[in-house]
Design an enzyme around this catalytic site. Structure first.
Site, short mmCIF file in Angstrom:
data_model
loop_
_atom_site.label_atom_id
_atom_site.label_comp_id
_atom_site.label_asym_id
_atom_site.label_seq_id
_atom_site.Cartn_x
_atom_site.Cartn_y
_atom_site.Cartn_z
N HIS A 101 0.81 -1.23 0.00
CA HIS A 101 0.00 0.00 0.00
C HIS A 101 0.85 1.28 0.00
O HIS A 101 0.52 2.27 0.66
CB HIS A 101 -0.96 0.01 1.18
CG HIS A 101 -2.07 -1.00 1.09
ND1 HIS A 101 -2.56 -1.46 -0.11
CD2 HIS A 101 -2.80 -1.62 2.05
CE1 HIS A 101 -3.54 -2.32 0.11
NE2 HIS A 101 -3.70 -2.44 1.42
N HIS A 174 -10.02 1.92 0.84
CA HIS A 174 -9.85 0.75 1.70
C HIS A 174 -10.90 0.72 2.82
O HIS A 174 -10.59 0.38 3.98
CB HIS A 174 -8.44 0.75 2.29
CG HIS A 174 -7.91 -0.60 2.65
ND1 HIS A 174 -8.30 -1.27 3.78
CD2 HIS A 174 -7.03 -1.41 2.02
CE1 HIS A 174 -7.66 -2.43 3.86
NE2 HIS A 174 -6.88 -2.53 2.79
N GLU A 308 -11.79 -3.65 -2.67
CA GLU A 308 -10.85 -2.66 -3.19
C GLU A 308 -10.79 -2.75 -4.72
O GLU A 308 -10.03 -3.54 -5.27
CB GLU A 308 -9.47 -2.89 -2.58
CG GLU A 308 -9.47 -2.87 -1.05
CD GLU A 308 -8.30 -3.62 -0.45
OE1 GLU A 308 -7.15 -3.29 -0.80
OE2 GLU A 308 -8.52 -4.55 0.34
#
Length: 343
Positions: A101, A174, A308
């Site tokens: 991420h 998210h 996501e």
């Protein structure tokens, strides 16, 4: 419809977007974080259906990425490196030997935020300039993420970006959804439908192996809807490798727009998701630790499900997947629409 702006301290702000039917979406200027989404159940009771903190300062060090914009690259980059035109770029190793991420990515920065109203919605436009070399990524990147709440209980997220040099880019949100409302139950009995015949196999470090697996006759076949608990309790090696559940990338069928549906029978809530992204990572919060104070309850495994929508960073190392490279003079233009209904 209206917008309420709460100045939490010198830097922090919350934008509360309300439609005429009582739906609310609370958004922080840090990370573009969705703190709350308040929608009715089948009895007309309005409750929060996402995971987040009451104390906004908790988001400074939140390890779970609750509600945040993830970028430049959502997901894991194998070996924390990639190549573009023969040049190698090294990234932070923040997930074993891999890069997750984007390290201290877009979820950790304050975005410029501009509220607005249109004839059919209220929204906030978030802007961020990511400099060349930030977190190891090439190119100066201009990013806009726009949240709009509409009167048909839709939340529309638009992503727009341009770069002056080729760079990897796949943005997502998210948010952990829990349609039971106010964390009354886990998501184990939520039903999910995804238009996907293929998903990416994961190794023990949760990195895609490059192999695309058929969902048919497996716990990964969501084409007709499936209760999440079937995968959580499954003996399938792919369910076990992620800690019993799901943390996998599903590719949408090419002739289908990315249609996803999540249902909770008890509350009657239904979440429908449409996107122009090529796939979705579904994560059933298998690694959410117990005991963290959240808005409405305490954290535990399987308390939320993330959906996501994105392209896969595995395309940086494996062929046959939609590319995540954005070139100079190209425009990154993606949209995901969340529609809340009741049965």
């Amino acid at each position: 419809m209206n917008i309420e702006i709460k100045q939490l301290d010198e830097k922090w702000k919350t934008f509360i977007l309300r439609n005429d039917h009582g739906m609310e979406v609370h958004i922080l200027n840090l990370g573009g974080i969705i703190q709350k989404i308040i929608v009715p159940n089948k009895h007309g009771d309005f409750e929060n259906v996402v995971l987040g903190y009451d104390n906004y300062q908790e988001y400074r060090t939140d390890p779970y990425f609750f509600g945040a914009i993830i970028g430049r690259v959502a997901g894991r980059i194998e070996g924390a490196s990639f190549e573009i035109n023969g040049k190698k770029y090294e990234l932070e190793r923040n997930d074993a030997t891999n890069h997750l991420h984007s390290g201290e990515g877009f979820h950790r920065v304050f975005w410029d935020a501009e509220p607005f109203e249109t004839s059919n919605g209220v929204g906030v436009k978030l802007s961020y300039f990511s400099k060349d070399g930030e977190n190891g990524y090439p190119g100066n990147l201009k990013v806009n993420v726009t949240y709009v709440v509409k009167n048909d209980n839709q939340l529309v997220i638009d992503y727009l970006a341009t770069t002056d040099e080729t760079t990897p880019l796949t943005l997502t949100n998210h948010t952990y959804f829990n349609l039971s409302g106010n964390l009354k139950d886990t998501i184990e009995h939520h039903s999910v439908r995804i238009n996907s015949n293929n998903y990416l196999e994961l190794n023990n470090e949760l990195i895609p192996t490059g192999k695309m697996l058929d969902t048919k006759n497996t716990p990964f076949d969501f084409s007709r809807g499936r209760i999440l608990n079937e995968g959580i309790t499954s003996d399938s090696e792919q369910n076990k490798v992620v800690g019993n559940g799901y943390d996998h990338y599903f590719l949408f069928d090419k002739n289908e727009k990315g249609n996803i549906e999540v249902k909770d029978e008890v509350s009657g809530r239904v979440l429908k998701i449409q996107t122009n992204q090529p796939g979705v990572v579904m994560y059933t919060s298998n690694n959410l630790e117990e005991g963290c104070e959240l808005s409405g309850g305490v954290s535990k495994k399987y308390l939320g499900v993330c959906l996501e929508t994105q392209a896969s960073p595995a395309s940086l190392h494996s062929k046959g997947l939609p590319s995540i490279l954005l070139n100079k003079d190209e425009v990154y233009n993606k949209q995901t629409v969340f529609t809340f209904q009741v049965n």
